[in-house]
Every structure is written in structure tokens, then in C-alpha cells.
Scaffold this motif. Structure first.
Motif, PDB file in Angstrom:
ATOM      1  N   VAL A 101      21.584 -17.594  33.214  1.00 10.53           N
ATOM      2  CA  VAL A 101      20.410 -16.736  33.432  1.00 10.53           C
ATOM      3  C   VAL A 101      19.373 -17.005  32.337  1.00 10.53           C
ATOM      4  O   VAL A 101      19.730 -17.514  31.262  1.00 10.53           O
ATOM      5  CB  VAL A 101      20.821 -15.241  33.369  1.00 10.53           C
ATOM      6  N   PRO A 102      18.125 -16.716  32.618  1.00 12.83           N
ATOM      7  CA  PRO A 102      17.105 -16.879  31.565  1.00 12.83           C
ATOM      8  C   PRO A 102      17.528 -16.126  30.306  1.00 12.83           C
ATOM      9  O   PRO A 102      17.987 -14.992  30.373  1.00 12.83           O
ATOM     10  CB  PRO A 102      15.840 -16.290  32.205  1.00 12.83           C
ATOM     11  N   ASP A 103      17.424 -16.799  29.200  1.00 13.98           N
ATOM     12  CA  ASP A 103      17.907 -16.230  27.941  1.00 13.98           C
ATOM     13  C   ASP A 103      17.007 -15.088  27.500  1.00 13.98           C
ATOM     14  O   ASP A 103      15.806 -15.274  27.314  1.00 13.98           O
ATOM     15  CB  ASP A 103      17.878 -17.315  26.868  1.00 13.98           C
ATOM     16  N   PRO A 104      17.568 -13.910  27.314  1.00 10.90           N
ATOM     17  CA  PRO A 104      16.744 -12.756  26.894  1.00 10.90           C
ATOM     18  C   PRO A 104      16.085 -13.007  25.547  1.00 10.90           C
ATOM     19  O   PRO A 104      15.053 -12.411  25.242  1.00 10.90           O
ATOM     20  CB  PRO A 104      17.752 -11.605  26.817  1.00 10.90           C
ATOM     21  N   HIS A 105      16.619 -13.937  24.775  1.00 13.13           N
ATOM     22  CA  HIS A 105      16.040 -14.188  23.440  1.00 13.13           C
ATOM     23  C   HIS A 105      15.066 -15.346  23.479  1.00 13.13           C
ATOM     24  O   HIS A 105      14.323 -15.592  22.527  1.00 13.13           O
ATOM     25  CB  HIS A 105      17.172 -14.501  22.442  1.00 13.13           C
ATOM     26  N   ASP A 106      15.121 -16.143  24.542  1.00 12.60           N
ATOM     27  CA  ASP A 106      14.202 -17.289  24.645  1.00 12.60           C
ATOM     28  C   ASP A 106      13.968 -17.576  26.111  1.00 12.60           C
ATOM     29  O   ASP A 106      14.714 -18.349  26.730  1.00 12.60           O
ATOM     30  CB  ASP A 106      14.824 -18.523  23.959  1.00 12.60           C
ATOM     31  N   GLY A 107      12.950 -16.917  26.652  1.00 11.08           N
ATOM     32  CA  GLY A 107      12.705 -16.992  28.104  1.00 11.08           C
ATOM     33  C   GLY A 107      12.508 -18.398  28.620  1.00 11.08           C
ATOM     34  O   GLY A 107      12.598 -18.654  29.813  1.00 11.08           O
ATOM     35  N   GLY A 108      12.327 -19.364  27.679  1.00 14.59           N
ATOM     36  CA  GLY A 108      12.072 -20.729  28.159  1.00 14.59           C
ATOM     37  C   GLY A 108      13.330 -21.473  28.504  1.00 14.59           C
ATOM     38  O   GLY A 108      13.292 -22.542  29.116  1.00 14.59           O
ATOM     39  N   ARG A 109      14.471 -20.885  28.111  1.00 12.19           N
ATOM     40  CA  ARG A 109      15.744 -21.574  28.331  1.00 12.19           C
ATOM     41  C   ARG A 109      16.709 -20.684  29.085  1.00 12.19           C
ATOM     42  O   ARG A 109      16.473 -19.486  29.245  1.00 12.19           O
ATOM     43  CB  ARG A 109      16.357 -21.949  26.970  1.00 12.19           C
ATOM     44  N   ALA A 126      21.622 -26.216  29.724  1.00  7.07           N
ATOM     45  CA  ALA A 126      21.085 -25.484  28.553  1.00  7.07           C
ATOM     46  C   ALA A 126      19.783 -26.119  28.071  1.00  7.07           C
ATOM     47  O   ALA A 126      18.953 -25.454  27.450  1.00  7.07           O
ATOM     48  CB  ALA A 126      22.111 -25.484  27.434  1.00  7.07           C
ATOM     49  N   ALA A 127      19.599 -27.390  28.394  1.00  9.05           N
ATOM     50  CA  ALA A 127      18.378 -28.098  27.937  1.00  9.05           C
ATOM     51  C   ALA A 127      17.224 -27.968  28.934  1.00  9.05           C
ATOM     52  O   ALA A 127      16.097 -28.365  28.647  1.00  9.05           O
ATOM     53  CB  ALA A 127      18.709 -29.576  27.719  1.00  9.05           C
ATOM     54  N   LEU A 128      17.512 -27.395  30.117  1.00  7.55           N
ATOM     55  CA  LEU A 128      16.454 -27.276  31.130  1.00  7.55           C
ATOM     56  C   LEU A 128      15.402 -26.259  30.687  1.00  7.55           C
ATOM     57  O   LEU A 128      15.729 -25.282  30.002  1.00  7.55           O
ATOM     58  CB  LEU A 128      17.047 -26.819  32.471  1.00  7.55           C
ATOM     59  N   SER A 129      14.149 -26.465  31.129  1.00  8.99           N
ATOM     60  CA  SER A 129      13.150 -25.424  30.853  1.00  8.99           C
ATOM     61  C   SER A 129      13.017 -24.572  32.111  1.00  8.99           C
ATOM     62  O   SER A 129      12.912 -25.097  33.231  1.00  8.99           O
ATOM     63  CB  SER A 129      11.805 -26.049  30.499  1.00  8.99           C
ATOM     64  N   VAL A 130      13.029 -23.259  31.891  1.00  8.95           N
ATOM     65  CA  VAL A 130      13.003 -22.301  33.017  1.00  8.95           C
ATOM     66  C   VAL A 130      11.757 -22.517  33.861  1.00  8.95           C
ATOM     67  O   VAL A 130      11.779 -22.369  35.091  1.00  8.95           O
ATOM     68  CB  VAL A 130      13.081 -20.853  32.468  1.00  8.95           C
ATOM     69  N   THR A 131      10.688 -22.949  33.257  1.00  4.20           N
ATOM     70  CA  THR A 131       9.425 -23.128  33.997  1.00  4.20           C
ATOM     71  C   THR A 131       9.593 -24.165  35.109  1.00  4.20           C
ATOM     72  O   THR A 131       8.887 -24.137  36.108  1.00  4.20           O
ATOM     73  CB  THR A 131       8.336 -23.606  33.029  1.00  4.20           C
ATOM     74  N   PRO A 141      27.117 -23.888  18.954  1.00  2.98           N
ATOM     75  CA  PRO A 141      27.881 -22.656  19.111  1.00  2.98           C
ATOM     76  C   PRO A 141      26.992 -21.437  18.916  1.00  2.98           C
ATOM     77  O   PRO A 141      27.207 -20.397  19.526  1.00  2.98           O
ATOM     78  CB  PRO A 141      28.953 -22.757  18.030  1.00  2.98           C
ATOM     79  N   GLY A 142      25.925 -21.642  18.150  1.00  7.52           N
ATOM     80  CA  GLY A 142      25.080 -20.464  17.906  1.00  7.52           C
ATOM     81  C   GLY A 142      24.195 -20.200  19.107  1.00  7.52           C
ATOM     82  O   GLY A 142      23.385 -19.292  19.121  1.00  7.52           O
ATOM     83  N   ALA A 143      24.371 -21.092  20.149  1.00  7.17           N
ATOM     84  CA  ALA A 143      23.461 -20.958  21.308  1.00  7.17           C
ATOM     85  C   ALA A 143      23.480 -19.533  21.809  1.00  7.17           C
ATOM     86  O   ALA A 143      24.497 -18.836  21.786  1.00  7.17           O
ATOM     87  CB  ALA A 143      23.900 -21.912  22.418  1.00  7.17           C
ATOM     88  N   ARG A 144      22.386 -19.141  22.280  1.00  7.03           N
ATOM     89  CA  ARG A 144      22.225 -17.746  22.701  1.00  7.03           C
ATOM     90  C   ARG A 144      23.005 -17.491  23.982  1.00  7.03           C
ATOM     91  O   ARG A 144      23.095 -18.325  24.859  1.00  7.03           O
ATOM     92  CB  ARG A 144      20.744 -17.467  22.964  1.00  7.03           C
ATOM     93  N   VAL A 145      23.599 -16.359  24.048  1.00  9.22           N
ATOM     94  CA  VAL A 145      24.321 -15.958  25.266  1.00  9.22           C
ATOM     95  C   VAL A 145      23.691 -14.656  25.700  1.00  9.22           C
ATOM     96  O   VAL A 145      23.584 -13.711  24.933  1.00  9.22           O
ATOM     97  CB  VAL A 145      25.833 -15.787  24.976  1.00  9.22           C
ATOM     98  N   ALA A 146      23.208 -14.649  26.936  1.00  8.15           N
ATOM     99  CA  ALA A 146      22.568 -13.428  27.450  1.00  8.15           C
ATOM    100  C   ALA A 146      23.564 -12.278  27.391  1.00  8.15           C
ATOM    101  O   ALA A 146      24.708 -12.411  27.878  1.00  8.15           O
ATOM    102  CB  ALA A 146      22.101 -13.667  28.899  1.00  8.15           C
ATOM    103  N   GLU A 147      23.140 -11.225  26.715  1.00  4.87           N
ATOM    104  CA  GLU A 147      24.056 -10.061  26.581  1.00  4.87           C
ATOM    105  C   GLU A 147      24.238  -9.352  27.918  1.00  4.87           C
ATOM    106  O   GLU A 147      23.412  -9.516  28.809  1.00  4.87           O
ATOM    107  CB  GLU A 147      23.460  -9.062  25.577  1.00  4.87           C
TER     108      GLU A 147
END
Ligand code: JD8
Length: 284
Positions: A251-259, A230-235, A278-284
Motif C-alpha cells: 500500500v502507499p507508504d503513510p510516511h512517504d506517499g511516493g512509495r 518497493a522501488a516503484l513510484s506510486v505516481t 530493514p529500516g524500510a517503512r511498513v505501513a502501520e
């Protein structure tokens, strides 16, 4: 680098005469000094502790004795001097701390015992402008700061330039720059206990070997340390990485493409990965 350790059990630090740190001392890369706190006591019983104000079990280490010791050992004038107080109630020590402390001029480790050191000691040196770190090596309770100091000194010392034979080996390590756990390693004999070496490692095909090792590191990290994924940067991930991680539910987070965000079959993941809020984003 100069490292000072102050303890009522100085022999505990004898392990620092061995191996890599021991060699570094011989090679002058590390000026390590171990001190007995009782050398700064002022009474014939060499007392370093007393009963806790406010009551409670156990004893607390006296600030006046620690003050005399640290005043003599810590080169407070040196900007690069750090006071490190191991404590279970400290910030958790990580490779990032090791990397930042490796450039210090002097580290002074104050090893507490009993219920700990009077809290005014850390406050006094902070107020005096000294960089003070209250650090824990993990969420379990030890009997004192010596073992924690051994851990932190080894983690820092091995990063001092000239310490490890091949600095490249530091890059691929767990918690290194890649932010992944390490891939599995093998050596002779090629067959042991009816267990063989993964074929690709015998292929001599460096690109395939590198790819195999990266895949194993990604898999192991996703299985054991989802917080690190979860801490990795997609780049920093190539298409092979992303394809493998997608297969593992990341998968790349739809709300934060960097993660990355974790997706479980059948919809959003409700169980937060360790260290992932827990509030971490979960790709819908
Ligand atoms: C310093 C005294 C013992 C702790 C009463 C047991 C670090 N990760 C860590 N776990 N424990 C320590 C640690 C424990 C210490 C001291 C570090 C000084 N104790 C005390 C509080 C409860 N006893 C540590 N780093």
C-alpha cells in the motif's frame, strides 16, 4: 560504437560473431575488436602474471602488460571512452548501466584471470581522467572476466539504435522503464501438454489483454522481486495497479506517499524485502 575486449583467452569472445551482435558488426553498427593480452608481453615466455605481494594463493595479473595493452587500445583522448574491468568485487551491473553505456563512443573490457588484475591499473586510468567502471554481473564467482564481458556487451549492444527490430519491445522488458518483471508469453499451439492459453489472450480485446499482462507482471514482481515493487513510484500506478498490489500486501507508504510499503496480515512486516533496507517503512 567501438568495443574492444582484451583477454588471454580471446577465443572466448567468438560468440560475439553470432546472432544480434554478429549482425550489428556486419551492419557497421558495432566496431568490435578482440585482442590477445599476450601480444603486449615483453618476455619470451609471454608472462602476464606474478605472485601476489603480501603472499597468498594464486597469481595476479601484471600492471605493466595491461598498461601497454590499454594504452594502445583505449582512445584515452575520447571523452566517450570507458574502461570496464569485470570483477566480483565490483558494483553490480544492471539495465541502468547498460542504458548509460549504450551512448558511449568506446568501451574497453579488460578481462582478468587468476586472482585478478593488479589494482593499480584501474587507479592509473582513473587518475588519468578515464571513466573506469569496476562491474560485477552478480554475486557468484567466475574464473575470469570473459563471460561477464559477453553478458555486458550483449546487454549494451542490443540498446544501440537500429539494433533490435522493434524498439518498442525494449520498453516492456523486465528491468525496463516499467520497473517490473515481464508478463508470461504464449504462442501456438493453443493447447499443449493439456495446457491451454489464457482465454483473454484469444479475445482480441486489447485493453483487457493489456490489463491482464500488467496484472501478471505486478504479481510476478511482487512474488519474486519485492525490492522492485518497493522501488516503484506510486505516481506510475493506476487504481487497478494499486488495488491489485493492496491485495498482495503493498500500500502507499503513510510516511512517504511516493512509495509503496508492505503490510502483512496481523501487522507490520518484519522481514525486509530483498534489497529493501530493514529500516524500510511498513505501513502501520
Ligand atoms: C573477473 C579473475 C577469478 C575472482 C579468485 C576466482 C564478474 N560476477 C563475477 N563473478 N566473478 C567475476 C570475475 C572473476 C574473475 C575475474 C571477474 C578475474 N577472476 C577470481 C576472485 C577470486 N578468482 C565476476 N564480473
Amino acid at each position: 560504437m567501438r568495443v574492444d575486449v582484451i583477454s588471454i583467452f580471446p577465443d572466448y569472445l567468438a560468440a560475439l560473431d553470432l546472432s544480434l551482435v554478429g549482425k550489428a558488426r556486419q551492419r557497421g553498427l558495432l566496431d568490435l575488436r578482440v585482442h590477445d593480452l599476450r601480444d603486449w608481453t615483453t618476455d619470451r615466455h609471454r608472462t602476464v602474471d606474478d605472485t601476489p605481494f603480501g603472499g597468498g594463493a594464486g597469481m595476479v595479473m601484471r600492471p605493466d602488460v595491461w598498461g601497454l595493452a590499454i594504452d594502445e587500445v583505449l582512445d584515452a583522448g575520447a571523452v566517450g571512452a570507458h574502461l570496464i574491468v569485470p570483477t566480483p568485487s565490483g558494483e553490480v551491473f544492471t539495465q541502468r548501466h547498460a542504458e548509460s553505456l549504450a551512448s558511449a563512443e568506446q568501451l574497453v573490457f579488460a578481462c582478468g584471470r587468476y586472482e585478478g588484475i593488479d589494482a593499480r591499473v584501474a587507479q592509473h586510468y582513473r587518475d588519468a581522467g578515464v571513466t573506469v567502471h569496476e562491474l560485477s554481473i552478480g554475486d557468484y564467482v567466475l574464473n575470469g572476466g570473459e563471460v561477464a564481458s559477453l553478458v555486458m556487451i550483449e546487454a549494451v549492444a542490443r540498446l544501440i539504435p537500429g539494433m533490435v527490430g522493434n524498439p518498442d519491445s525494449l520498453v516492456e522488458e523486465s528491468h525496463g522503464a516499467a520497473g517490473l518483471l515481464e508478463y508470461p508469453v504464449y504462442t501456438k499451439p493453443p493447447s499443449w501438454a493439456d495446457l491451454e492459453i489464457p482465454e483473454v489472450l484469444l479475445s482480441g480485446h486489447h485493453a483487457k489483454i493489456e490489463r491482464w499482462r500488467r496484472d501478471r507482471a505486478l504479481e510476478r514482481t511482487a512474488r519474486l522481486r519485492p525490492d522492485m515493487i518497493a522501488a516503484l513510484s506510486v505516481t506510475g500506478l493506476d487504481k487497478h495497479d494499486l488495488a491489485l498490489l493492496a491485495g498482495l500486501g503493498w500500500v502507499p507508504d503513510p510516511h512517504d506517499g511516493g512509495r509503496l510499503a508492505r503490510v502483512r496480515a496481523g501487522g507490520p512486516d518484519v522481514t525486509p524485502a530483498r534489497g529493501v533496507d530493514p529500516g524500510a517503512r511498513v505501513a502501520e
